[in-house]
Scaffold this active site. Structure first.
Site, mmCIF file in Angstrom:
data_model
loop_
_atom_site.group_PDB
_atom_site.id
_atom_site.type_symbol
_atom_site.label_atom_id
_atom_site.label_comp_id
_atom_site.label_asym_id
_atom_site.label_seq_id
_atom_site.Cartn_x
_atom_site.Cartn_y
_atom_site.Cartn_z
ATOM 1 N N THR A 15 -9.388 8.369 -11.281
ATOM 2 C CA THR A 15 -10.003 7.206 -11.683
ATOM 3 C C THR A 15 -9.705 6.244 -11.056
ATOM 4 O O THR A 15 -9.886 5.010 -11.239
ATOM 5 C CB THR A 15 -9.591 7.051 -13.216
ATOM 6 O OG1 THR A 15 -8.015 7.223 -13.236
ATOM 7 C CG2 THR A 15 -10.386 8.024 -14.274
ATOM 8 N N GLY A 16 -8.833 6.448 -9.930
ATOM 9 C CA GLY A 16 -8.271 5.438 -9.277
ATOM 10 C C GLY A 16 -9.038 4.584 -8.538
ATOM 11 O O GLY A 16 -10.274 5.070 -8.487
ATOM 12 N N ALA A 19 -10.267 6.728 -5.401
ATOM 13 C CA ALA A 19 -11.360 7.845 -5.983
ATOM 14 C C ALA A 19 -12.703 7.010 -6.377
ATOM 15 O O ALA A 19 -13.874 7.471 -5.656
ATOM 16 C CB ALA A 19 -11.105 8.446 -7.115
ATOM 17 N N GLU A 204 -6.396 -8.236 9.034
ATOM 18 C CA GLU A 204 -7.375 -8.301 7.736
ATOM 19 C C GLU A 204 -7.570 -9.766 7.566
ATOM 20 O O GLU A 204 -6.278 -10.557 7.659
ATOM 21 C CB GLU A 204 -6.689 -7.628 6.514
ATOM 22 C CG GLU A 204 -6.633 -6.186 6.618
ATOM 23 C CD GLU A 204 -5.913 -5.361 5.607
ATOM 24 O OE1 GLU A 204 -6.620 -4.053 5.355
ATOM 25 O OE2 GLU A 204 -5.058 -5.635 5.245
ATOM 26 N N ASP A 223 3.643 0.012 5.689
ATOM 27 C CA ASP A 223 2.247 0.325 5.204
ATOM 28 C C ASP A 223 1.395 0.501 6.592
ATOM 29 O O ASP A 223 1.215 1.580 6.838
ATOM 30 C CB ASP A 223 1.518 -0.869 4.126
ATOM 31 C CG ASP A 223 0.156 -0.524 3.784
ATOM 32 O OD1 ASP A 223 -0.031 0.716 3.565
ATOM 33 O OD2 ASP A 223 -0.680 -1.470 3.662
ATOM 34 N N HIS A 228 -1.093 3.553 10.499
ATOM 35 C CA HIS A 228 -2.205 3.368 11.188
ATOM 36 C C HIS A 228 -1.942 2.983 12.721
ATOM 37 O O HIS A 228 -2.222 3.364 13.729
ATOM 38 C CB HIS A 228 -3.199 2.312 10.997
ATOM 39 C CG HIS A 228 -3.544 2.496 9.459
ATOM 40 N ND1 HIS A 228 -3.773 3.848 8.913
ATOM 41 C CD2 HIS A 228 -3.724 1.727 8.471
ATOM 42 C CE1 HIS A 228 -4.195 3.672 7.797
ATOM 43 N NE2 HIS A 228 -4.124 2.468 7.288
ATOM 44 N N LYS A 316 -11.072 -10.231 10.204
ATOM 45 C CA LYS A 316 -10.742 -8.754 10.023
ATOM 46 C C LYS A 316 -11.183 -7.821 11.225
ATOM 47 O O LYS A 316 -12.350 -7.863 11.387
ATOM 48 C CB LYS A 316 -11.511 -8.121 8.732
ATOM 49 C CG LYS A 316 -11.247 -6.786 8.195
ATOM 50 C CD LYS A 316 -12.155 -6.343 7.083
ATOM 51 C CE LYS A 316 -12.463 -4.931 7.011
ATOM 52 N NZ LYS A 316 -11.365 -3.978 6.933
HETATM 53 N N1 NAP Z 1 -7.085 1.953 -2.883
HETATM 54 C C1 NAP Z 1 -7.437 2.322 -1.545
HETATM 55 O O1 NAP Z 1 -8.258 1.590 -1.107
HETATM 56 C C2 NAP Z 1 -6.516 3.138 -0.842
HETATM 57 C C3 NAP Z 1 -6.664 3.170 0.563
HETATM 58 C C4 NAP Z 1 -5.656 3.894 1.157
HETATM 59 C C5 NAP Z 1 -4.641 4.678 0.682
HETATM 60 N N2 NAP Z 1 -4.747 4.664 -0.601
HETATM 61 C C6 NAP Z 1 -3.426 5.459 -1.310
HETATM 62 O O2 NAP Z 1 -4.229 6.375 -2.362
HETATM 63 C C7 NAP Z 1 -3.438 6.488 -3.403
HETATM 64 C C8 NAP Z 1 -4.066 6.138 -4.593
HETATM 65 O O3 NAP Z 1 -4.408 4.777 -4.638
HETATM 66 P P1 NAP Z 1 -5.335 3.746 -5.540
HETATM 67 O O4 NAP Z 1 -5.529 2.590 -5.000
HETATM 68 O O5 NAP Z 1 -6.326 4.731 -6.178
HETATM 69 O O6 NAP Z 1 -4.205 3.790 -6.896
HETATM 70 P P2 NAP Z 1 -4.565 3.663 -8.662
HETATM 71 O O7 NAP Z 1 -5.953 3.078 -8.328
HETATM 72 O O8 NAP Z 1 -3.322 3.074 -9.144
HETATM 73 O O9 NAP Z 1 -5.090 5.031 -8.836
HETATM 74 C C9 NAP Z 1 -4.065 5.922 -9.375
HETATM 75 C C10 NAP Z 1 -4.557 7.095 -9.936
HETATM 76 O O10 NAP Z 1 -3.423 8.266 -10.329
HETATM 77 C C11 NAP Z 1 -3.502 8.401 -11.637
HETATM 78 N N3 NAP Z 1 -2.117 8.527 -12.280
HETATM 79 C C12 NAP Z 1 -0.862 7.697 -12.050
HETATM 80 N N4 NAP Z 1 0.229 8.107 -12.870
HETATM 81 C C13 NAP Z 1 -0.390 9.356 -13.372
HETATM 82 C C14 NAP Z 1 0.156 10.357 -14.162
HETATM 83 N N5 NAP Z 1 1.698 10.170 -14.408
HETATM 84 N N6 NAP Z 1 -0.488 11.385 -14.446
HETATM 85 C C15 NAP Z 1 -1.746 11.466 -14.173
HETATM 86 N N7 NAP Z 1 -2.643 10.595 -13.260
HETATM 87 C C16 NAP Z 1 -1.701 9.610 -12.931
HETATM 88 C C17 NAP Z 1 -4.083 7.090 -12.321
HETATM 89 O O11 NAP Z 1 -4.998 7.690 -13.502
HETATM 90 P P3 NAP Z 1 -4.873 7.022 -15.040
HETATM 91 O O12 NAP Z 1 -4.258 5.720 -14.839
HETATM 92 O O13 NAP Z 1 -6.509 7.009 -15.284
HETATM 93 O O14 NAP Z 1 -4.290 8.121 -15.645
HETATM 94 C C18 NAP Z 1 -5.302 6.902 -11.166
HETATM 95 O O15 NAP Z 1 -6.326 7.910 -11.110
HETATM 96 C C19 NAP Z 1 -2.147 5.484 -3.148
HETATM 97 O O16 NAP Z 1 -1.025 6.167 -2.580
HETATM 98 C C20 NAP Z 1 -2.629 4.585 -2.100
HETATM 99 O O17 NAP Z 1 -1.653 4.001 -1.398
HETATM 100 C C21 NAP Z 1 -5.355 3.779 -1.439
#
Ligand code: NAP
Length: 448
Positions: A15-16, A19, A204, A223, A228, A316
Site C-alpha cells: 500500500t506504500g 508500490a 533535485e 540516501d 546512486h 532536477k
Molecule cells: N517512495 C519512493 O518513491 C521510494 C523510492 C525509492 C526507494 N524507496 C524505498 O522503498 C521502501 C518503501 O517506501 P515507501 O515510500 O513506499 O514507504 P511507505 O509509503 O511508508 O510504505 C511502507 C509500506 O510498508 C507497510 N508496512 C509498514 N510497517 C508494516 C508492518 N509492521 N507490517 C506490515 N506492513 C507494514 C505499509 O503498509 P500499511 O501501513 O498499509 O500496513 C506500507 O505498505 C523504503 O525502504 C524506501 O526507502 C521508496
C-alpha cells in the site's frame, strides 16, 4: 500437484508510496507491452482491505487503458503484519492458486527485513525459483549491512537475492557498460592519461515532500550518495571486466569501490527543512553533499572525482560529466578552445554527447560543438521506466543491475569512514557559494 508456470509478484508493503507510484504502474506497463505472461500480484498491508478496496488504492496513480480491467483481475490482497507469523499462513494459502515462480518485493523499511526473511523462510515460501528483492536503503551502516547480508545469506542463496538500486535500471545508466566496453574508442580514453576530472551529479529541485521522517534518519550522504552516486562512480571507475556478465561486472565494481578515498566533503541543509513534516526541529541532517574523491587504481591516479547530490537545488537532473584535456595549457587553448568533454545525461534529458572544438565557418576562430546521441529523439520519450527494467531483469534472472553483498558493504565502508561536517544553510532553489566553488579550477556542469 499441478504446476502453474506463471509468476506471482508479492508486494510486501503493497500500500506504500513506492508500490502505488512505481511498482503497480510499472507492472501494468509491462502487461500492456505483453511482457508479463501469466501472472498474479498479491499486495499486502496491515489494514483489513477488500480486494476491491486494494485495487482502488493502488489504481489511483495508474494511467488506465482498456486493458486495466483485465489486468486488475490478477491483483489480490492479503492482510499481513510483518510481525504476525499467522499472517504468513494466510499468504501461503493465497499463493497456492498462483504462479509457482515467486518474486517477493520488500517495499518497506530495512528494519523489517529480518523478520520478513525469517517468516518467508520458516513458512517455506521461498522456493528454488523464487526471487527476493530488497528496496534500498540496505542497512544503516557497514555493521547493519553486514548483519543483514549474513542473516539473508543464511536463509537464501545469493542467486535468489536482488538488492535494488533503481538507478542501475535507468536506461542511460544501463547504457554505461555498453558505451565503455562495446565501443573500442571510448574505454581507452577514460583514464588518467586523458581525463582531467569527473563529475557525478544527482540534483533535485524539490524538498523531502512527504518523506521527511524517513529522510531525516538518513540524509543526503546515506540516501543518495551511499547508493546512486557510489554506484555510478563504480561504473565509471571500474576496469574492463573479463566478460560482460553479472559476476565479472560486479567483481570489477567492487574493486573500484575498494579504491575509493574520500578527500573532502561539504554538506548543506536547505532553509525550511526543519519545518518539514516528520523532521526534527533541531535536525542537523544534511540535504546536500558535495564530495571530492580519489580512485586509487592505476588507471585513475591523480584524477579527482567530484560528486554532488542535493534537494531543493536549482534544477532536477542527473549526469556524469568527464572533462578531458589534462594539459589544457597547450598553445591551442589560447585560441579560445575549451576542454573536450563527455556527458552522459541520465535524466531528465537522456543521451550521450561529446563536446569538441570546431572551426567557425569563414573565420579562423573555434567554437564548441556537440557530437550527440539523443536517446529520447532516437527511442522516443516512453522508454521503459527504471522499475519496468528492474522487474524485467529480475524475471530474467539477470543480476547485473542489482547489487551484490560485497558492493553494498564497500559502499557503507566508504560512508562510515567519512567525516561529515555541520551543514551550511542554503536557500531553496539556490546553489550555495561553497558548493559552487568546490571544484578546483572548474565548475559543476549544468548546475546553475
Ligand atoms: N517512495 C519512493 O518513491 C521510494 C523510492 C525509492 C526507494 N524507496 C524505498 O522503498 C521502501 C518503501 O517506501 P515507501 O515510500 O513506499 O514507504 P511507505 O509509503 O511508508 O510504505 C511502507 C509500506 O510498508 C507497510 N508496512 C509498514 N510497517 C508494516 C508492518 N509492521 N507490517 C506490515 N506492513 C507494514 C505499509 O503498509 P500499511 O501501513 O498499509 O500496513 C506500507 O505498505 C523504503 O525502504 C524506501 O526507502 C521508496
Amino acid at each position: 500437484m499441478e504446476v502453474n508456470n506463471g509468476v506471482t509478484f508479492v508486494l510486501l508493503g503493497g500500500t506504500g508510496d513506492l508500490a502505488r507510484k512505481k511498482l503497480l504502474p510499472s507492472l501494468y506497463n509491462l502487461y500492456k507491452k505483453g511482457k508479463l505472461g501469466e501472472f498474479d500480484i498479491i499486495g499486502t498491508s496491515r489494514h483489513d482491505l477488500s480486494r476491491e478496496e486494494y485495487v482502488r488504492h493502488v489504481g489511483v496513480n495508474i494511467d488506465k487503458h482498456e486493458t486495466w480491467d483485465e489486468f486488475k483481475e490478477n491483483i489480490r490482497f492479503a492482510q499481513l503484519n510483518f510481525y504476525n507469523p499467522e499472517d504468513y499462513e494466510v499468504l501461503q494459502e493465497k499463493l497456492l492458486g498462483c504462479g509457482d515462480e515467486r518474486l517477493f518485493y520488500l517495499a518497506t523499511l530495512p528494519q523489517h527485513f529480518d523478520v520478513i526473511n525469517d517468516n518467508l523462510s520458516s513458512h517455506d515460501l521461498v522456493n528454488e525459483t523464487s526471487k527476493v528483492l530488497y528496496e534500498k536503503p540496505f542497512g544503516d551502516d557497514l555493521k547493519s549491512a553486514k548483519e543483514l547480508n549474513r542473516s539473508i545469506n543464511e536463509l537464501f542463496p545469493e542467486k535468489n537475492i536482488y538488492r535494488i538500486d533503481h538507478y542501475l535500471d535507468k536506461e542511460l545508466v544501463a547504457n554505461l557498460s555498453i558505451l565503455r566496453f562495446s565501443n573500442s574508442i571510448i574505454d581507452p580514453i577514460l583514464s588518467a592519461e586523458y581525463v582531467d576530472h569527473v563529475q557525478i551529479i544527482a540534483s533535485e529541485n524539490f524538498g523531502v515532500e512527504e518523506r521527511g521522517g524517513f529522510y531525516d534518519r538518513y540524509g543526503a550522504v546515506k540516501d543518495f550518495f551511499q547508493s546512486h552516486l557510489l554506484q555510478l562512480l563504480s561504473l565509471v571507475g571500474m576496469s574492463t571486466p573479463e566478460k560482460l556478465d553479472s559476476r565479472c561486472i560486479r567483481d570489477e565494481k567492487v574493486r573500484a569501490l575498494r579504491g575509493v578515498d574520500i578527500l573532502d566533503t561539504i554538506t548543506g541543509q536547505y532553509e525550511g527543512y526543519r519545518g518539514e513534516e516528520g523532521v526534527d526541529e533541531d535536525s542537523t541532517t544534511e540535504t546536500l553533499t558535495a564530495v571530492r574523491a580519489a580512485l586509487n587504481r592505476p588507471r585513475w591516479q591523480g584524477v579527482p572525482f567530484y560528486l554532488l547530490t542535493g534537494k531543493n537545488l536549482a534544477k532536477k537532473y542527473s549526469q556524469i560529466y568527464v572533462q578531458f584535456d589534462k594539459n589544457n595549457q597547450s598553445s591551442m587553448s589560447s585560441n579560445g578552445t575549451i576542454p573536450n568533454s563527455l556527458v552522459v545525461s541520465i535524466q531528465p534529458d537522456r543521451g550521450i554527447y561529446f563536446v569538441i572544438n570546431t572551426k567557425v565557418p569563414g573565420g579562423i576562430g573555434t567554437e564548441p560543438a556537440k557530437m550527440e546521441f539523443c536517446h529520447t529523439c532516437h527511442h522516443g520519450p516512453n522508454t521503459p521506466s527504471a522499475y519496468e527494467n528492474l522487474f524485467s531483469q529480475a524475471l530474467a534472472g539477470d543480476q547485473r543491475s542489482f547489487i551484490r553483498y560485497d558492493e553494498i558493504e564497500e559502499q557503507w565502508r566508504i560512508v562510515d569512514g567519512m567525516e561529515i561536517p555541520e551543514p551550511i544553510t542554503y536557500e531553496p532553489g539556490e546553489v550555495p557559494e561553497e558548493v559552487q566553488n568546490f571544484i578546483q579550477d572548474g565548475e559543476w556542469h549544468g548546475l546553475s
